[in-house]
Design a protein around this motif. Structure first.
Motif, PDB file in Angstrom:
ATOM      1  N   UNK A   1     -15.665  14.051   2.289  1.00  0.00           N
ATOM      2  CA  UNK A   1     -16.110  13.297   1.145  1.00  0.00           C
ATOM      3  C   UNK A   1     -15.427  13.405  -0.283  1.00  0.00           C
ATOM      4  N   UNK A   2     -14.072  14.167   0.093  1.00  0.00           N
ATOM      5  CA  UNK A   2     -13.185  14.320  -1.003  1.00  0.00           C
ATOM      6  C   UNK A   2     -11.886  13.887  -0.302  1.00  0.00           C
ATOM      7  N   UNK A   3     -11.617  12.618  -0.645  1.00  0.00           N
ATOM      8  CA  UNK A   3     -10.263  12.402   0.016  1.00  0.00           C
ATOM      9  C   UNK A   3      -9.372  11.129  -0.742  1.00  0.00           C
ATOM     10  N   UNK A   4      -8.087  11.043  -0.317  1.00  0.00           N
ATOM     11  CA  UNK A   4      -7.281  10.222  -0.867  1.00  0.00           C
ATOM     12  C   UNK A   4      -6.981   9.099   0.355  1.00  0.00           C
ATOM     13  N   UNK A   5      -7.507   7.871  -0.043  1.00  0.00           N
ATOM     14  CA  UNK A   5      -7.154   6.984   0.970  1.00  0.00           C
ATOM     15  C   UNK A   5      -7.534   5.719   0.174  1.00  0.00           C
ATOM     16  N   UNK A   6      -6.402   5.256  -0.481  1.00  0.00           N
ATOM     17  CA  UNK A   6      -6.325   4.087  -1.534  1.00  0.00           C
ATOM     18  C   UNK A   6      -6.774   2.932  -0.985  1.00  0.00           C
ATOM     19  N   UNK A   7      -6.736   2.710   0.095  1.00  0.00           N
ATOM     20  CA  UNK A   7      -7.169   1.433   0.775  1.00  0.00           C
ATOM     21  C   UNK A   7      -8.559   1.280   0.802  1.00  0.00           C
ATOM     22  N   UNK A   8      -9.350   2.271   0.399  1.00  0.00           N
ATOM     23  CA  UNK A   8     -10.549   1.980   0.071  1.00  0.00           C
ATOM     24  C   UNK A   8     -11.245   2.673  -1.265  1.00  0.00           C
TER      25      UNK A   8
ATOM     26  N   UNK B   1      -6.056  -3.754  -4.837  1.00  0.00           N
ATOM     27  CA  UNK B   1      -5.417  -3.222  -6.280  1.00  0.00           C
ATOM     28  C   UNK B   1      -3.913  -3.165  -6.173  1.00  0.00           C
ATOM     29  N   UNK B   2      -3.184  -3.420  -7.130  1.00  0.00           N
ATOM     30  CA  UNK B   2      -1.718  -3.336  -7.131  1.00  0.00           C
ATOM     31  C   UNK B   2      -1.209  -1.929  -7.110  1.00  0.00           C
ATOM     32  N   UNK B   3      -1.651  -0.777  -6.971  1.00  0.00           N
ATOM     33  CA  UNK B   3      -1.561   0.681  -7.221  1.00  0.00           C
ATOM     34  C   UNK B   3      -0.374   0.738  -6.332  1.00  0.00           C
ATOM     35  N   UNK B   4      -0.159   0.108  -5.105  1.00  0.00           N
ATOM     36  CA  UNK B   4       0.955   0.364  -4.250  1.00  0.00           C
ATOM     37  C   UNK B   4       1.374  -0.963  -3.622  1.00  0.00           C
ATOM     38  N   UNK B   5       2.659  -1.006  -3.207  1.00  0.00           N
ATOM     39  CA  UNK B   5       3.037  -2.084  -2.412  1.00  0.00           C
ATOM     40  C   UNK B   5       2.646  -2.072  -1.039  1.00  0.00           C
ATOM     41  N   UNK B   6       1.657  -2.824  -0.862  1.00  0.00           N
ATOM     42  CA  UNK B   6       1.069  -2.806   0.478  1.00  0.00           C
ATOM     43  C   UNK B   6       1.956  -3.361   1.618  1.00  0.00           C
TER      44      UNK B   6
ATOM     45  N   UNK C   1     -13.700  10.476  11.364  1.00  0.00           N
ATOM     46  CA  UNK C   1     -14.438   9.365  10.252  1.00  0.00           C
ATOM     47  C   UNK C   1     -13.518   8.342   9.803  1.00  0.00           C
ATOM     48  N   UNK C   2     -13.955   7.350   9.573  1.00  0.00           N
ATOM     49  CA  UNK C   2     -13.254   6.189   9.013  1.00  0.00           C
ATOM     50  C   UNK C   2     -12.420   6.741   7.686  1.00  0.00           C
ATOM     51  N   UNK C   3     -13.031   7.456   6.835  1.00  0.00           N
ATOM     52  CA  UNK C   3     -12.636   7.693   5.565  1.00  0.00           C
ATOM     53  C   UNK C   3     -11.508   8.690   5.900  1.00  0.00           C
ATOM     54  N   UNK C   4     -11.276   9.364   6.926  1.00  0.00           N
ATOM     55  CA  UNK C   4     -10.173  10.390   7.080  1.00  0.00           C
ATOM     56  C   UNK C   4      -8.965   9.830   7.763  1.00  0.00           C
TER      57      UNK C   4
END
Length: 325
Positions: free
Chosen positions: A83-90, A190-195, A223-226
């Protein structure tokens, strides 16, 4: 054939045709949740997807412990790690992946391994799970933002997979590409990165025994978020190097362009080894906060060179690690 009838003359079903009570009751609970969700505007599709997400997260994985490659430090609590993650796609907030990743569909799923190889492969997730014996390795994970965790990952050395495709003599780097599907990943708007998100390793880094092709954590599927259903964990590098939800692994002769290095090359180098002596331009990397050890009076931990994984130091012998950060 003699057919038994009950006193009211109604045919009795065979025992195998009778719905078990627990299944019947679970169906009723599921329908009740659908009705409740409909009342607040949640779609039937989203409700069903959340159900599948919850069931997927409960699947256990049999893995043998690998103490030789594991730290003995106390593990981060499962709830904190999920529940404390970096996954910018979400989403860019730490809580966004846990909130939004139920939209990710992890089956069917395939990973293509190609490029500078003699035997390119496309493998589904079940074949990946059976490619090599699963191990549980308790690794530290250090993020570039200054926080860390200790997580029991499940998987096997990436080298097991790379050997299957027989790299050519031109293979010097390995590029990892993650899923790029806006219908499943709302953060891609989001345009935060070039996907799509792309990461890379040098070939000797990818072949190192510590580099883990990861299919689970805490004894269960990811888990999905990981980063479900398959991700990378490179424990001596900052966390963003460990690509999540991988769909392609390509061996190349040239150093691949990577998402964060393209976005901010002065802040995120290709190597991104954990190094307390090389600060991020906007903050120090000399110390870190271990998630779960919060508190005003709790001192930060000193950051260890290579995150404490000294066995990889020989990979960078003679290199200027401030220049090749």
């Amino acid at each position: 054939m003699l057919i038994q009838r009950n006193p009211n003359g109604i045919d009795l079903p065979y025992p195998s045709e009778i719905t078990p009570r627990e299944v019947y009751e679970e169906r009723r609970r599921f329908l009740a949740r659908i009705a409740a969700s409909a009342a607040v505007g949640t779609s039937l599709w989203e409700m069903a997807n959340r159900e599948a997400f919850a069931q997927n997260a409960a699947q256990r994985l049999a893995a043998s412990a690998n103490p030789a490659l594991s730290t003995k430090e106390p593990q981060t609590a499962f709830k904190d790690a999920t529940h404390y993650n970096n996954f910018y796609e979400f989403g860019t907030d730490k809580s966004d992946p846990a909130e939004n990743a139920h939209t990710l569909r992890t089956r069917p799923w395939t990973v293509t391994i190609d490029g500078e190889v003699k035997k390119p492969l496309t493998l589904d997730i079940d074949r990946l799970l059976k490619l090599a014996p699963l191990e549980e390795r308790i690794y530290r994970l250090r993020c570039v933002e200054g926080w860390s965790m200790v997580i029991p990952w499940v998987g096997y050395s990436l080298s097991n997979l790379l050997k299957q495709v027989e790299p050519t003599g031109n293979a010097r780097y390995v590029e990892f590409t993650t899923l790029n599907d806006r219908s499943q990943m709302p953060g891609l708007r989001s345009p935060v990165l070039d996907w799509p998100y792309v990461e890379g390793l040098r070939m000797d880094e990818a072949m190192h025994p510590l580099t883990l092709l990861t299919l689970g954590m805490y004894g269960q599927v990811l888990p999905n978020q990981n980063g479900a259903p398959v991700r990378l964990v490179v424990p001596w590098k900052y966390g963003f190097k460990s690509a999540k939800s991988i769909v392609r692994i390509r061996l190349t002769s040239r150093q691949p362009r990577t998402a964060w290095n393209d976005s901010a090359p002065n802040e995120y180098g290709f190597y991104s080894n954990v190094n307390p002596n090389v600060d991020h331009p906007r903050w120090s990397q000399a110390s870190e906060r271990r998630i779960g050890e919060d508190g005003f009076f709790k001192p930060k931990r000193k950051t260890l060179m290579f995150n404490g994984y000294d066995q990889v130091a020989s990979l960078y012998s003679g290199m200027d690690l401030k220049k090749f950060f």
